[in-house]
Design an enzyme around this catalytic site. Sequence first.
Site, PDB file in Angstrom:
ATOM      1  N   TRP A   1       0.819  -1.160   0.109  1.00  0.00           N
ATOM      2  CA  TRP A   1      -0.041   0.010  -0.033  1.00  0.00           C
ATOM      3  C   TRP A   1       0.981   1.329   0.066  1.00  0.00           C
ATOM      4  O   TRP A   1       2.026   1.254   0.774  1.00  0.00           O
ATOM      5  CB  TRP A   1      -0.851  -0.067   1.260  1.00  0.00           C
ATOM      6  CG  TRP A   1      -1.693   1.362   1.344  1.00  0.00           C
ATOM      7  CD1 TRP A   1      -2.907   1.703   0.531  1.00  0.00           C
ATOM      8  CD2 TRP A   1      -1.338   2.287   2.133  1.00  0.00           C
ATOM      9  NE1 TRP A   1      -3.180   2.953   0.955  1.00  0.00           N
ATOM     10  CE2 TRP A   1      -2.182   3.440   2.018  1.00  0.00           C
ATOM     11  CE3 TRP A   1      -0.406   2.751   3.179  1.00  0.00           C
ATOM     12  CZ2 TRP A   1      -2.324   4.635   2.520  1.00  0.00           C
ATOM     13  CZ3 TRP A   1      -0.086   3.886   3.827  1.00  0.00           C
ATOM     14  CH2 TRP A   1      -1.440   4.916   3.602  1.00  0.00           C
TER      15      TRP A   1
ATOM     16  N   ASP B   1     -15.537  12.177  -2.317  1.00  0.00           N
ATOM     17  CA  ASP B   1     -15.042  10.690  -2.037  1.00  0.00           C
ATOM     18  C   ASP B   1     -15.665  10.058  -0.717  1.00  0.00           C
ATOM     19  O   ASP B   1     -16.897  10.524  -0.567  1.00  0.00           O
ATOM     20  CB  ASP B   1     -13.436  11.173  -1.568  1.00  0.00           C
ATOM     21  CG  ASP B   1     -12.672   9.676  -2.021  1.00  0.00           C
ATOM     22  OD1 ASP B   1     -12.452   9.072  -1.017  1.00  0.00           O
ATOM     23  OD2 ASP B   1     -12.112   9.717  -3.125  1.00  0.00           O
ATOM     24  N   ASP B   2     -15.080   9.418  -0.017  1.00  0.00           N
ATOM     25  CA  ASP B   2     -15.710   8.404   1.058  1.00  0.00           C
ATOM     26  C   ASP B   2     -16.272   9.494   2.183  1.00  0.00           C
ATOM     27  O   ASP B   2     -15.695  10.483   2.409  1.00  0.00           O
ATOM     28  CB  ASP B   2     -14.524   7.813   1.739  1.00  0.00           C
ATOM     29  CG  ASP B   2     -14.803   6.664   2.577  1.00  0.00           C
ATOM     30  OD1 ASP B   2     -16.164   6.500   2.920  1.00  0.00           O
ATOM     31  OD2 ASP B   2     -14.073   5.908   3.009  1.00  0.00           O
TER      32      ASP B   2
ATOM     33  N   ARG C   1      -9.931  -2.929   7.814  1.00  0.00           N
ATOM     34  CA  ARG C   1     -10.408  -1.565   7.696  1.00  0.00           C
ATOM     35  C   ARG C   1     -11.889  -1.495   8.357  1.00  0.00           C
ATOM     36  O   ARG C   1     -12.787  -0.890   7.735  1.00  0.00           O
ATOM     37  CB  ARG C   1     -10.523  -0.765   6.354  1.00  0.00           C
ATOM     38  CG  ARG C   1     -10.457   0.882   6.478  1.00  0.00           C
ATOM     39  CD  ARG C   1     -10.320   1.348   5.106  1.00  0.00           C
ATOM     40  NE  ARG C   1      -9.984   2.741   5.122  1.00  0.00           N
ATOM     41  CZ  ARG C   1     -10.722   3.677   4.263  1.00  0.00           C
ATOM     42  NH1 ARG C   1     -11.616   3.267   3.493  1.00  0.00           N
ATOM     43  NH2 ARG C   1     -10.318   4.659   4.582  1.00  0.00           N
TER      44      ARG C   1
ATOM     45  N   LYS D   1     -15.784   7.009  -8.578  1.00  0.00           N
ATOM     46  CA  LYS D   1     -14.693   6.341  -8.394  1.00  0.00           C
ATOM     47  C   LYS D   1     -14.905   4.851  -7.621  1.00  0.00           C
ATOM     48  O   LYS D   1     -15.738   4.928  -6.609  1.00  0.00           O
ATOM     49  CB  LYS D   1     -13.947   7.085  -7.311  1.00  0.00           C
ATOM     50  CG  LYS D   1     -12.510   6.583  -6.820  1.00  0.00           C
ATOM     51  CD  LYS D   1     -11.899   7.648  -6.018  1.00  0.00           C
ATOM     52  CE  LYS D   1     -10.514   7.019  -5.315  1.00  0.00           C
ATOM     53  NZ  LYS D   1     -10.125   8.138  -4.323  1.00  0.00           N
TER      54      LYS D   1
ATOM     55  N   ASP E   1     -13.890   1.949  -5.359  1.00  0.00           N
ATOM     56  CA  ASP E   1     -12.761   1.667  -4.443  1.00  0.00           C
ATOM     57  C   ASP E   1     -13.133   0.230  -4.177  1.00  0.00           C
ATOM     58  O   ASP E   1     -14.109  -0.297  -3.951  1.00  0.00           O
ATOM     59  CB  ASP E   1     -12.858   2.721  -3.316  1.00  0.00           C
ATOM     60  CG  ASP E   1     -11.563   2.804  -2.411  1.00  0.00           C
ATOM     61  OD1 ASP E   1     -10.424   2.038  -2.732  1.00  0.00           O
ATOM     62  OD2 ASP E   1     -11.415   3.832  -1.714  1.00  0.00           O
TER      63      ASP E   1
ATOM     64  N   ASN F   1     -11.089  -1.699  -0.381  1.00  0.00           N
ATOM     65  CA  ASN F   1     -10.108  -1.292   0.721  1.00  0.00           C
ATOM     66  C   ASN F   1      -9.554  -2.388   1.267  1.00  0.00           C
ATOM     67  O   ASN F   1      -9.011  -2.210   2.406  1.00  0.00           O
ATOM     68  CB  ASN F   1     -10.413  -0.301   1.395  1.00  0.00           C
ATOM     69  CG  ASN F   1     -10.297   1.115   0.609  1.00  0.00           C
ATOM     70  OD1 ASN F   1      -9.197   1.433   0.441  1.00  0.00           O
ATOM     71  ND2 ASN F   1     -11.301   1.777   0.186  1.00  0.00           N
TER      72      ASN F   1
ATOM     73  N   CYS G   1      -9.963   1.787  -8.265  1.00  0.00           N
ATOM     74  CA  CYS G   1      -9.237   1.966  -7.100  1.00  0.00           C
ATOM     75  C   CYS G   1      -9.203   1.034  -6.206  1.00  0.00           C
ATOM     76  O   CYS G   1     -10.306   0.348  -5.979  1.00  0.00           O
ATOM     77  CB  CYS G   1      -9.619   3.403  -6.615  1.00  0.00           C
ATOM     78  SG  CYS G   1      -8.866   3.857  -4.975  1.00  0.00           S
TER      79      CYS G   1
ATOM     80  N   ASP H   1      -2.234   5.598  -3.241  1.00  0.00           N
ATOM     81  CA  ASP H   1      -2.405   6.289  -2.204  1.00  0.00           C
ATOM     82  C   ASP H   1      -1.228   7.347  -1.625  1.00  0.00           C
ATOM     83  O   ASP H   1      -1.667   8.371  -1.011  1.00  0.00           O
ATOM     84  CB  ASP H   1      -3.116   5.999  -0.932  1.00  0.00           C
ATOM     85  CG  ASP H   1      -4.629   5.541  -1.064  1.00  0.00           C
ATOM     86  OD1 ASP H   1      -5.193   6.027  -1.686  1.00  0.00           O
ATOM     87  OD2 ASP H   1      -5.231   4.840  -0.294  1.00  0.00           O
TER      88      ASP H   1
HETATM   89  C1  DGJ Z   1      -8.546   4.571  -0.491  1.00  0.00           C
HETATM   90  C2  DGJ Z   1      -8.466   5.205  -1.561  1.00  0.00           C
HETATM   91  O1  DGJ Z   1      -7.338   4.757  -2.440  1.00  0.00           O
HETATM   92  C3  DGJ Z   1      -8.478   6.808  -1.364  1.00  0.00           C
HETATM   93  O2  DGJ Z   1      -8.264   7.617  -2.456  1.00  0.00           O
HETATM   94  C4  DGJ Z   1      -9.608   7.048  -0.835  1.00  0.00           C
HETATM   95  O3  DGJ Z   1     -10.765   7.189  -1.710  1.00  0.00           O
HETATM   96  C5  DGJ Z   1      -9.959   6.283   0.513  1.00  0.00           C
HETATM   97  N1  DGJ Z   1      -9.953   4.903   0.200  1.00  0.00           N
HETATM   98  C6  DGJ Z   1     -11.470   6.423   0.963  1.00  0.00           C
HETATM   99  O4  DGJ Z   1     -11.894   5.722   1.941  1.00  0.00           O
END
Ligand code: DGJ
Length: 745
Positions: A200, A367-368, A444, A477, A479, A481, A527, A549
């Site tokens: 990461w 975003d989030d 997360r 976007k 994502d 995670n 992403c 990131d």
């Molecule tokens: C991970 C992404 O890579 C970031 O750009 C952002 O969108 C965060 N997640 C939001 O939780």
Amino acid sequence: MNVNANTETKEFHLFNQNVSYIFRVLEKSHYLENLYYGSRVKHRESFHHLIEREVRPSSNLFEGDHTSSLEHIRQEYPSYGTTDFRYPAYMVTDQVNAHITDFQFEDYKLIKGKPTLEKLPATYVEDPNEADTLEITLYDAVTQTKLILSYTIYANRNVITRNTKFVNEGTTAVYINNAMSASVDFPDDQYEMIHLYGAWARETHMETRTLSKGIQSISSARGASSHVHNPFLALKRFDTTEHSGEVFGFSLVYSGNFLGQVEVDSYNVTRVTMGINPFQFKWKLNPNEYFQTPECVMVYSNKGLNEMSQTFHQLYHSRLVRGYWRDKVRPILINNWEATYFDFDEEKILNIVKSSKELGIELFVLDDGWFGKRDDDSSSLGDWFEYEEKLPNGIDGLSEKVEALGMKFGLWFEPEMVSKGTKLFEEHPDWIISTPNRRASHGRNQFVLDFSRKEVVDHIFILMDNIIKKSKISYIKWDMNRYITEAYSKVLESDQQGEVFHRYILGVYELYERLIHKYPHILFESCAGGGARFDPGMLYYAPQTWTSDDTDAVERLKIQYGTSMVYPLSSIGSHVSAVPNHQVGRITPLYTRANVAFFGTFGYELDVTKLTDGEKDQVKQQVAFFKENRELISNGTFYRLSNPFTSNETSWMVVSTDKKEAIVGYYKVLAKPNDSYSRIKVKGLDPERLYTINNSTITHYGDELMNIGIILAENYTDRASEYWSREHPHDYYSKIFVIKECTGS
Ligand code: DGJ
């Protein structure tokens, strides 16, 4: 036709101007033997003289004579257990768990163009004359299974793509334990292997290692292609450089668990295989069903790494990315993540939007944190409805206001995830991926939805669609995670649990397909916690990817340099962020942050309302510069010139297809007092043409710039004043050179 079939000798020659790939059918066993892959050779009525055989004592023999051990034959799609002991390209087991197969050549078919791959991303053609496809059918009589090996050669690209299909024509199920997309046996081992590894915020770092005997590999067993290894490897000769020499690149068009493996045997034969990771994979193939592997793209170059990369770039830019945005320059965006994180409301967002508009930025991305009750990363994923306290007018109201201010609006989703405590989790606790009677690990604070289940994908489509259809959304976007743990699907039979990872990614592709079908004008950016799914599979659905990131300009030199091995600039998400940088705390000048981010899709990720007037002026100039040059940056030919992994100085450039213009980025990470002179020898210009640099009155012929180079100390007086007057004058120096054709002498 770019394929010749010698029907007498049962040989197949795929070729174009630069590449030849030759294989044949073995006389007795009817297996396939590779004869050659490399620079173009003339076609012959027989290539029989290329067959290499040696009597090797203590071999297990296959066809009855002393030279017939499969261990010593370079094969097209090798199996294990019938005299070859190397790692195979596939393994099929039958009802009694026997793994011996006997896939014999049955037939071949020539197809003009390139068939699509059902439910899987793949490169394509727009005109059947762009490529030819050879399909080889093999058959195993015991399992009554067909194996179809598919090869496509592009007429004007140094590209051969491969995929494999297993068809069960019998009456009982068989199990596929391994099904690679491609396998190539090279006759020697004089190669270095290049691959991209990371973690990461530190993705796509380049590593080069000399091949050694035995197995060396890259892989993912994480449910995504991952930060750790990109699904790409290349074999290059020891003397191959960026600009000369042989290299073979392998890239898998897939976003799930993969394996890229190189095995060197004791006779210096090098076997490269690439495909779905066989670890944790087992597919039950019922009668009348087929299993389709993803596509492996093989690029050959005898002109160095840059030519290999350019071939990937052009193919992926124009024949993998699809739809409305493929040929369009991308909007300059601003994303609020590093500006606000979860701490925003409508007023704060609209202030950022107003300031961004004044700076010339075109698209705002929320975003989030806009949904459920999400104030940190511990809640709300899956509750895809607005957080009213933050956004009283909803996403529809906010997006209308953003459009009324003259900007486009984009929105963040993480469709594959769910948090505990949400409506979605309460209604469907059994929808998460977890193994019965075992702990369900979280990442997360979130859990992975079982996208191998159709009803889950259907439901998430409805939730996302409810937001999209009422709002003015131009960009999404997407994502992801966390990786997948305790992989198990509650609806699959026990003997099908080895299918979960692959079925999961097919579910992701399915949701993408449905969304882009309904909303063809939305620009998707994929992403996964930065670049954990920067792979060709994603590019088929989302034309651009958030690269990392880590937005620090110095770290990005390495990350973007590595990414450019395979992926075009038009796909590389790159933003200017605030300093001290949020990932490494480094303070780099604003101009250097932009000079790095220009070589990608370009955007901002900071609170523009906090910029000084001087900084705003700089941003306005950067935005204007990118608008003026984005056509060239997005569609031009990219060259890496000097390498951040081995040098304090990095440079790269992009040249227009008509060679009339070029932009060079030069970056010097650490200052050295009283340093030696530097020159940048550029590439790809017309040697006969006259150019000027940064509108200077001095002119240069292309041959001069390519052979002598841009002399960095040429304009010493200007450089000195620039050098000593900067706020952070010593480290992180960078400069952009705009080279333009001119008249004069
Ligand atoms: C991970 C992404 O890579 C970031 O750009 C952002 O969108 C965060 N997640 C939001 O939780």
